[in-house]
Scaffold this motif. Structure first.
Motif, PDB file in Angstrom:
ATOM      1  N   UNK A 247       0.858  -1.180   0.000  1.00 23.62           N
ATOM      2  CA  UNK A 247       0.000   0.000   0.000  1.00 23.62           C
ATOM      3  C   UNK A 247       0.900   1.237   0.000  1.00 23.62           C
ATOM      4  N   UNK A 248       0.748   2.075  -1.018  1.00 27.90           N
ATOM      5  CA  UNK A 248       1.592   3.258  -1.175  1.00 27.90           C
ATOM      6  C   UNK A 248       0.712   4.452  -1.505  1.00 27.90           C
ATOM      7  N   UNK A 249       1.006   5.611  -0.905  1.00 26.59           N
ATOM      8  CA  UNK A 249       0.325   6.849  -1.263  1.00 26.59           C
ATOM      9  C   UNK A 249       1.377   7.854  -1.716  1.00 26.59           C
ATOM     10  N   UNK A 250       1.438   8.082  -3.020  1.00 29.32           N
ATOM     11  CA  UNK A 250       2.272   9.131  -3.592  1.00 29.32           C
ATOM     12  C   UNK A 250       1.337  10.308  -3.817  1.00 29.32           C
ATOM     13  N   UNK A 251       1.464  11.365  -3.023  1.00 28.35           N
ATOM     14  CA  UNK A 251       0.396  12.363  -2.934  1.00 28.35           C
ATOM     15  C   UNK A 251       0.890  13.796  -3.112  1.00 28.35           C
ATOM     16  N   UNK A 252       1.837  14.227  -2.289  1.00 33.59           N
ATOM     17  CA  UNK A 252       2.280  15.618  -2.320  1.00 33.59           C
ATOM     18  C   UNK A 252       3.335  15.834  -3.404  1.00 33.59           C
ATOM     19  N   UNK A 253       3.674  17.112  -3.644  1.00 34.85           N
ATOM     20  CA  UNK A 253       4.757  17.423  -4.580  1.00 34.85           C
ATOM     21  C   UNK A 253       6.033  16.686  -4.185  1.00 34.85           C
ATOM     22  N   UNK A 254       6.357  16.714  -2.900  1.00 32.78           N
ATOM     23  CA  UNK A 254       7.584  16.075  -2.417  1.00 32.78           C
ATOM     24  C   UNK A 254       7.555  14.581  -2.660  1.00 32.78           C
ATOM     25  N   UNK A 255       6.382  13.941  -2.434  1.00 33.91           N
ATOM     26  CA  UNK A 255       6.265  12.503  -2.663  1.00 33.91           C
ATOM     27  C   UNK A 255       6.555  12.159  -4.129  1.00 33.91           C
ATOM     28  N   UNK A 279      -3.642  19.965  -8.410  1.00 33.64           N
ATOM     29  CA  UNK A 279      -4.855  20.037  -9.233  1.00 33.64           C
ATOM     30  C   UNK A 279      -4.638  19.337 -10.568  1.00 33.64           C
ATOM     31  N   UNK A 280      -3.477  19.569 -11.173  1.00 35.49           N
ATOM     32  CA  UNK A 280      -3.186  18.931 -12.462  1.00 35.49           C
ATOM     33  C   UNK A 280      -3.015  17.432 -12.288  1.00 35.49           C
ATOM     34  N   UNK A 281      -2.292  17.028 -11.239  1.00 36.81           N
ATOM     35  CA  UNK A 281      -2.124  15.584 -10.991  1.00 36.81           C
ATOM     36  C   UNK A 281      -3.464  14.903 -10.787  1.00 36.81           C
ATOM     37  N   UNK A 282      -4.367  15.553 -10.083  1.00 35.09           N
ATOM     38  CA  UNK A 282      -5.669  14.947  -9.814  1.00 35.09           C
ATOM     39  C   UNK A 282      -6.421  14.688 -11.109  1.00 35.09           C
ATOM     40  N   UNK A 283      -6.289  15.595 -12.080  1.00 33.73           N
ATOM     41  CA  UNK A 283      -6.974  15.382 -13.370  1.00 33.73           C
ATOM     42  C   UNK A 283      -6.398  14.197 -14.128  1.00 33.73           C
ATOM     43  N   UNK A 284      -5.141  13.882 -13.865  1.00 34.93           N
ATOM     44  CA  UNK A 284      -4.463  12.795 -14.594  1.00 34.93           C
ATOM     45  C   UNK A 284      -4.118  11.631 -13.661  1.00 34.93           C
ATOM     46  N   UNK A 285      -4.815  11.536 -12.551  1.00 36.86           N
ATOM     47  CA  UNK A 285      -4.375  10.628 -11.500  1.00 36.86           C
ATOM     48  C   UNK A 285      -4.392   9.164 -11.919  1.00 36.86           C
ATOM     49  N   UNK A 286      -5.331   8.765 -12.760  1.00 37.70           N
ATOM     50  CA  UNK A 286      -5.380   7.350 -13.128  1.00 37.70           C
ATOM     51  C   UNK A 286      -4.139   6.958 -13.917  1.00 37.70           C
ATOM     52  N   UNK A 287      -3.726   7.796 -14.866  1.00 36.94           N
ATOM     53  CA  UNK A 287      -2.520   7.494 -15.641  1.00 36.94           C
ATOM     54  C   UNK A 287      -1.280   7.499 -14.750  1.00 36.94           C
ATOM     55  N   UNK A 288      -1.224   8.432 -13.822  1.00 36.07           N
ATOM     56  CA  UNK A 288      -0.062   8.502 -12.931  1.00 36.07           C
ATOM     57  C   UNK A 288      -0.006   7.300 -11.994  1.00 36.07           C
ATOM     58  N   UNK A 289      -1.161   6.899 -11.465  1.00 28.87           N
ATOM     59  CA  UNK A 289      -1.172   5.717 -10.607  1.00 28.87           C
ATOM     60  C   UNK A 289      -0.864   4.450 -11.408  1.00 28.87           C
ATOM     61  N   UNK A 290      -1.222   4.431 -12.693  1.00 31.01           N
ATOM     62  CA  UNK A 290      -0.872   3.293 -13.539  1.00 31.01           C
ATOM     63  C   UNK A 290       0.651   3.201 -13.679  1.00 31.01           C
ATOM     64  N   UNK A 291       1.299   4.342 -13.782  1.00 26.28           N
ATOM     65  CA  UNK A 291       2.760   4.364 -13.856  1.00 26.28           C
ATOM     66  C   UNK A 291       3.373   3.816 -12.571  1.00 26.28           C
ATOM     67  N   UNK A 292       2.839   4.247 -11.425  1.00 30.43           N
ATOM     68  CA  UNK A 292       3.318   3.740 -10.138  1.00 30.43           C
ATOM     69  C   UNK A 292       3.138   2.226 -10.078  1.00 30.43           C
ATOM     70  N   UNK A 293       1.972   1.753 -10.504  1.00 30.84           N
ATOM     71  CA  UNK A 293       1.691   0.321 -10.465  1.00 30.84           C
ATOM     72  C   UNK A 293       2.707  -0.469 -11.287  1.00 30.84           C
ATOM     73  N   UNK A 294       3.054   0.039 -12.453  1.00 28.00           N
ATOM     74  CA  UNK A 294       4.004  -0.669 -13.310  1.00 28.00           C
ATOM     75  C   UNK A 294       5.395  -0.720 -12.680  1.00 28.00           C
ATOM     76  N   UNK A 295       5.803   0.392 -12.075  1.00 29.24           N
ATOM     77  CA  UNK A 295       7.126   0.423 -11.456  1.00 29.24           C
ATOM     78  C   UNK A 295       7.220  -0.508 -10.249  1.00 29.24           C
ATOM     79  N   UNK A 296       6.162  -0.592  -9.463  1.00 33.22           N
ATOM     80  CA  UNK A 296       6.228  -1.382  -8.229  1.00 33.22           C
ATOM     81  C   UNK A 296       6.308  -2.878  -8.487  1.00 33.22           C
TER      82      UNK A 296
END
Length: 403
Positions: A247-255, A279-296
């Motif tokens: 379980x990982x939460x990549x959320x803030x700018x620093x994260x 705000x921009x990340x939230x609009x694209x969050x599914x693609x960004x989380x897909x990237x995280x999923x692939x890396x993990x």
């Protein structure tokens, strides 16, 4: 040390989970909870594996710090006994529908005549002002009506709506019932006034859900669609690693910056416009989380936990119910306790999560066998032994063999 609610007496005529969970919270805080049960007992007594009939795990885990009295409110005298108990109490709490309470002669007006200043607390499906008033309500129905399964379906990208696999509505509303009773007690302390309070399930859970998902419909006229994109992202889920899940939460700018450095793609973080701000990340969050999923998927769970902790990115292992019992943090804070129940033997019990520096209940009472305290409670209410024998003989009150 005195517990915070020591000296408060609550007559508890609730069943199943919502009301009993609320009164267990209040009992854990030191209130004297008198659990009034019908001759058949709370239905939760019969759910799950048990060593003795009527002492199942769901009941045991929602009814400590209570005493049980059995009254048959449909027999002559049952109502009179209950009103006698309520007259010496601070709170009367129930989860029967208002029309059923009125049929029993236990409306607010009737109870308040016998117990001026009483906090009369009702928790049931729907508020009395709407068209659903009086309908039966269960956790599944309230989850569905409040859109929980629909949100799960949207988040998973499937056509299969699912209820949350916990009694979400009952427990959330139970907590709301507990704090509402506390607020009413403070109001009475300041003003001397008792009152009737209503805690409806549907309205409580609708607010709980819509607080996250009103989105653009918060504004009039609307400024966009409903739904919090991050919570509805397909890849907002435990991520697969090479040997399990994490379980990982990549959320803030620093994260996000730290994560891209961790995977050796710092330049990509600087160059990708989707990462510019929250705000921009939230609009694209599914693609960004897909990237995280692939890396993990590239490393083991243990490797990722070590790397993410060093990078100060929030991460935790994925528990099962079985492994949760062995969690090292819960062990260190003594969350689980082995207790000796007078009829059920050794039990694993969970303590009240909150801690108090200068107030605590000295000792927990075990969840009671049905009717185990009937005679004791009747004596406390001022009934003489002869009267108690009369009520027990008539069936208006019942003392079980477990007493």
């Amino acid at each position: 040390m005195a517990a915070p609610l020591e000296g408060i007496r609550i007559i508890d005529m609730t069943t199943v989970m919502m009301g009993p969970f609320a009164t267990q919270i209040l009992g854990d805080l030191g209130a004297d909870i008198v659990k009034v049960e019908a001759p058949g007992g709370d239905s939760m007594r019969a759910v799950g594996p048990a060593r003795h009939e009527g002492m199942g795990p769901l009941f045991l885990n929602a009814n400590r710090n209570k005493r049980s009295i059995v009254l048959d409110l449909k027999r002559p005298g049952g109502r009179d006994i209950l009103l006698r108990l309520v007259s010496g109490a601070d709170v009367f709490v129930f989860n029967a529908r208002p029309k059923a309470m009125a049929r029993l002669g236990l409306s607010y007006e009737e109870v308040a005549r016998a117990a001026p200043g009483i906090i009369y607390a009702g928790a049931y499906g729907f508020g009395e002002g709407g068209p659903y008033a009086g309908r039966p309500a269960y956790d599944d129905l309230i989850q569905g009506l409040s859109a929980v399964p629909s949100l799960a379906m949207r988040a998973s990208g499937t056509d299969d709506p699912l209820y949350a696999p916990v009694v979400l509505a009952d427990r959330v509303v139970g907590q709301s019932l507990a704090y509402t009773i506390l607020a009413a007690l403070i109001h009475r302390m300041r003003t001397g006034e008792g009152q009737a309070i209503e805690v409806p399930m549907f309205e409580t859970i609708a607010q709980f859900v819509l607080g996250d998902h009103m989105g653009g419909r918060t504004f009039d006229p609307p400024e966009g669609e409903m739904g919090y994109a991050r919570l509805l992202a397909k890849y907002r889920r435990p991520y697969a690693t090479s040997d399990g899940h994490i379980c990982v939460v990549v959320y803030t700018d620093r994260h996000w910056r730290a994560f891209f450095e961790l995977i050796g793609r710092r330049a990509a973080f600087e160059d990708d416009p989707r990462l510019a701000d929250m705000a921009t990340r939230t609009r694209h969050i599914d693609a960004l989380y897909a990237l995280v999923a692939e890396e993990l998927k590239q490393r083991t769970t243990a490797e990722w936990l070590e790397l993410l902790e060093k990078a100060d990115i929030p991460a935790m292992p994925l528990h099962t119910p079985e492994s949760l019992l062995k969690d090292p943090h819960l062990a260190a804070v003594n969350f689980f306790r082995t207790v000796e129940h007078p009829t059920e033997g050794r039990l694993v019990s969970m303590r009240l999560p909150a801690r108090w520096s200068s107030a605590a209940r000295a000792e927990d009472l075990p969840a009671p066998p049905l009717g185990a305290h009937t005679r004791e409670i009747l004596r406390e209410a001022g009934f003489a032994d002869g009267e108690i024998d009369h009520w027990l003989g008539s069936g208006a009150a019942v003392e079980t063999s477990a007493a």
